[in-house]
Design a protein around this motif. Structure first.
Motif, PDB file in Angstrom:
ATOM      1  N   ARG A 175      34.824  28.775  54.785  1.00  0.00           N
ATOM      2  CA  ARG A 175      35.987  27.946  54.455  1.00  0.00           C
ATOM      3  C   ARG A 175      36.240  27.945  52.956  1.00  0.00           C
ATOM      4  N   ALA A 176      35.189  27.791  52.177  1.00  0.00           N
ATOM      5  CA  ALA A 176      35.341  27.768  50.716  1.00  0.00           C
ATOM      6  C   ALA A 176      35.835  29.112  50.194  1.00  0.00           C
ATOM      7  N   ARG A 177      35.353  30.174  50.805  1.00  0.00           N
ATOM      8  CA  ARG A 177      35.726  31.515  50.353  1.00  0.00           C
ATOM      9  C   ARG A 177      37.201  31.810  50.624  1.00  0.00           C
ATOM     10  N   ALA A 178      37.735  31.322  51.730  1.00  0.00           N
ATOM     11  CA  ALA A 178      39.085  31.667  52.154  1.00  0.00           C
ATOM     12  C   ALA A 178      40.161  31.159  51.210  1.00  0.00           C
ATOM     13  N   VAL A 179      39.946  29.976  50.637  1.00  0.00           N
ATOM     14  CA  VAL A 179      40.936  29.378  49.730  1.00  0.00           C
ATOM     15  C   VAL A 179      40.241  29.012  48.426  1.00  0.00           C
ATOM     16  N   MET A 208      29.511  35.780  43.807  1.00  0.00           N
ATOM     17  CA  MET A 208      29.504  36.946  44.701  1.00  0.00           C
ATOM     18  C   MET A 208      28.274  36.951  45.604  1.00  0.00           C
ATOM     19  N   ARG A 209      27.115  36.653  45.028  1.00  0.00           N
ATOM     20  CA  ARG A 209      25.894  36.677  45.837  1.00  0.00           C
ATOM     21  C   ARG A 209      25.872  35.528  46.843  1.00  0.00           C
ATOM     22  N   LEU A 210      26.380  34.364  46.439  1.00  0.00           N
ATOM     23  CA  LEU A 210      26.413  33.209  47.336  1.00  0.00           C
ATOM     24  C   LEU A 210      27.238  33.505  48.579  1.00  0.00           C
ATOM     25  N   HIS A 211      28.347  34.214  48.399  1.00  0.00           N
ATOM     26  CA  HIS A 211      29.255  34.481  49.511  1.00  0.00           C
ATOM     27  C   HIS A 211      29.033  35.850  50.150  1.00  0.00           C
ATOM     28  N   GLY A 212      27.962  36.531  49.746  1.00  0.00           N
ATOM     29  CA  GLY A 212      27.620  37.798  50.377  1.00  0.00           C
ATOM     30  C   GLY A 212      28.514  38.957  49.996  1.00  0.00           C
ATOM     31  N   ILE A 213      29.237  38.829  48.879  1.00  0.00           N
ATOM     32  CA  ILE A 213      30.092  39.915  48.415  1.00  0.00           C
ATOM     33  C   ILE A 213      29.257  41.000  47.751  1.00  0.00           C
ATOM     34  N   ALA A 231      25.394  42.668  47.133  1.00  0.00           N
ATOM     35  CA  ALA A 231      24.103  42.762  47.810  1.00  0.00           C
ATOM     36  C   ALA A 231      22.928  42.550  46.869  1.00  0.00           C
ATOM     37  N   SER A 232      23.157  42.756  45.574  1.00  0.00           N
ATOM     38  CA  SER A 232      22.064  42.645  44.609  1.00  0.00           C
ATOM     39  C   SER A 232      22.636  42.289  43.246  1.00  0.00           C
ATOM     40  N   SER A 233      21.749  42.029  42.289  1.00  0.00           N
ATOM     41  CA  SER A 233      22.192  41.720  40.929  1.00  0.00           C
ATOM     42  C   SER A 233      22.907  42.911  40.305  1.00  0.00           C
ATOM     43  N   ALA A 234      22.405  44.108  40.578  1.00  0.00           N
ATOM     44  CA  ALA A 234      23.040  45.312  40.038  1.00  0.00           C
ATOM     45  C   ALA A 234      24.438  45.499  40.636  1.00  0.00           C
ATOM     46  N   ASP A 235      24.537  45.255  41.925  1.00  0.00           N
ATOM     47  CA  ASP A 235      25.836  45.365  42.592  1.00  0.00           C
ATOM     48  C   ASP A 235      26.801  44.323  42.034  1.00  0.00           C
ATOM     49  N   ALA A 236      26.293  43.105  41.806  1.00  0.00           N
ATOM     50  CA  ALA A 236      27.129  42.042  41.251  1.00  0.00           C
ATOM     51  C   ALA A 236      27.617  42.405  39.853  1.00  0.00           C
ATOM     52  N   ARG A 237      26.755  43.043  39.070  1.00  0.00           N
ATOM     53  CA  ARG A 237      27.144  43.443  37.710  1.00  0.00           C
ATOM     54  C   ARG A 237      28.264  44.486  37.764  1.00  0.00           C
ATOM     55  N   THR A 238      28.121  45.452  38.641  1.00  0.00           N
ATOM     56  CA  THR A 238      29.144  46.498  38.772  1.00  0.00           C
ATOM     57  C   THR A 238      30.474  45.891  39.205  1.00  0.00           C
ATOM     58  N   ARG A 239      30.408  45.010  40.189  1.00  0.00           N
ATOM     59  CA  ARG A 239      31.625  44.370  40.685  1.00  0.00           C
ATOM     60  C   ARG A 239      32.239  43.461  39.626  1.00  0.00           C
ATOM     61  N   THR A 240      31.396  42.788  38.868  1.00  0.00           N
ATOM     62  CA  THR A 240      31.874  41.890  37.818  1.00  0.00           C
ATOM     63  C   THR A 240      32.651  42.650  36.760  1.00  0.00           C
ATOM     64  N   ALA A 276      36.673  36.531  42.796  1.00  0.00           N
ATOM     65  CA  ALA A 276      35.377  37.173  43.015  1.00  0.00           C
ATOM     66  C   ALA A 276      34.927  37.104  44.468  1.00  0.00           C
ATOM     67  N   VAL A 277      35.344  36.076  45.191  1.00  0.00           N
ATOM     68  CA  VAL A 277      34.901  35.916  46.585  1.00  0.00           C
ATOM     69  C   VAL A 277      35.947  36.429  47.578  1.00  0.00           C
ATOM     70  N   GLU A 278      36.963  37.127  47.055  1.00  0.00           N
ATOM     71  CA  GLU A 278      37.987  37.773  47.880  1.00  0.00           C
ATOM     72  C   GLU A 278      38.698  36.790  48.813  1.00  0.00           C
ATOM     73  N   PRO A 279      39.362  35.781  48.240  1.00  0.00           N
ATOM     74  CA  PRO A 279      40.041  34.768  49.055  1.00  0.00           C
ATOM     75  C   PRO A 279      41.309  35.309  49.696  1.00  0.00           C
ATOM     76  N   GLU A 280      41.777  34.617  50.728  1.00  0.00           N
ATOM     77  CA  GLU A 280      43.053  34.942  51.348  1.00  0.00           C
ATOM     78  C   GLU A 280      44.196  34.199  50.663  1.00  0.00           C
ATOM     79  N   LEU A 281      43.888  33.020  50.105  1.00  0.00           N
ATOM     80  CA  LEU A 281      44.897  32.196  49.440  1.00  0.00           C
ATOM     81  C   LEU A 281      44.345  31.709  48.109  1.00  0.00           C
TER      82      LEU A 281
END
Length: 285
Positions: free
Chosen positions: A90-94, A119-124, A126-135, A171-176
């Motif tokens: 629910r939090a991620r969606a909006v 990103m890690r909290l919402h499963g976007i 997978a790891s700290s390295a992945d989060a850095r790249t996405r960030t 960062a959490v890819e919301p819909e709204l």
């Protein structure tokens, strides 16, 4: 199906003792209904106290209505979320971007840490390295660099902090994305840059916007449709071009005439406001 369906939303702030009804109660939102399609930007306009921010807070989940319905993708947003996964979904969606970015940024964390944790909290990620790249990719999208990733909020300008706040919401890819006066505190030149950024992001991602603002120029720049609120009630709605170009309701006309510009006459605005107030008192509007 629309992305968001809001039906008969009603919210009264009880000012009587122990929450009981009294003559001093304030109806912040009065049977408001509207929808937002995927990738659409809808504006809420009105003066302070018109109910704009209350509606925004209800959609995000920071406020509960007394009655009405809010659905996102057909799912009831007002029903209790059962379990951690449901609450996170629910939090991620909006997501919401506030007027003051400091409200969503932890001053103790760097930008990368703030985005990475989300990103890690919402499963976007997978790891700290992945989060850095996405960030870094996300910061590049909002016009910031790796240097900004390793900075803390107080080391950034106001415009940069607001870009980080937008990145944090995305960062959490919301819909709204709900934007509550998100550019009103920025300098005009920075404001224009952020509005261009928001337009680009909407085209790239298909995220929907609910844009809350008292600034009609901002609404005209970024919104497909607009709702005009007066004392919690929608008095006019339609495409932005229709409502702001050929307003029908007296309150919409008053808002437009109150906006400074070429030929602006503040004395005429005062007279128009007095006439409008009198008409309201006589129930002629």
């Amino acid at each position: 199906m629309s992305l968001v369906e809001v039906s008969e939303l009603h919210r009264v702030f009880r000012l009587g003792s122990r929450g009981r009804a009294s003559a001093a109660d304030v109806t912040a939102v009065n049977r408001v209904s509207f929808s937002i399609d995927r990738g659409e930007s809808v504006g809420l306009v009105g003066e302070s106290g018109s109910g704009k921010s209350t509606i925004a807070r209800i959609l995000v989940g920071l406020e509960r209505p007394d009655s009405g319905e809010v659905r996102l993708g057909g799912v009831d947003r007002l029903a209790p979320a059962r379990g951690r996964e449901a609450r996170l979904a629910r939090a991620r969606a909006v997501q919401m971007v506030f007027q003051d970015p400091n409200g969503s940024l932890d001053r103790r964390l760097t930008v990368a840490e703030t985005l990475g944790r989300a990103m890690r909290l919402h499963g976007i990620a997978a790891s700290s390295a992945d989060a850095r790249t996405r960030t870094l990719a996300l910061l590049d999208r909002v016009g910031l660099s790796e240097r900004h990733a390793d900075a803390k909020p107080h080391e950034l300008s106001g415009g940069q902090r607001q870009r980080v706040a937008i990145a944090r919401a995305l960062a959490v890819e919301p819909e709204l994305l709900v934007l509550d006066e998100a550019v009103s505190a920025l300098d005009v030149s920075v404001q224009a840059q952020v509005l261009d950024l928001l337009s680009d992001i909407r085209q790239e991602t298909g995220v929907g916007y609910l844009f809350v603002s008292h600034d009609l120029a901002v609404i005209q720049e970024v919104c497909d449709r607009v709702l005009v609120l007066y004392r919690g009630t929608v008095v006019e709605e339609g495409t932005t071009a229709e409502v702001l170009g050929a307003p029908e309701h007296a309150y919409t006309k008053l808002l437009i005439s109150s906006t400074p510009g070429p030929g602006w006459d503040p004395e005429r605005v005062v007279r128009d406001r007095m006439s409008f107030t009198q008409a309201i008192a006589l129930d002629q509007v």
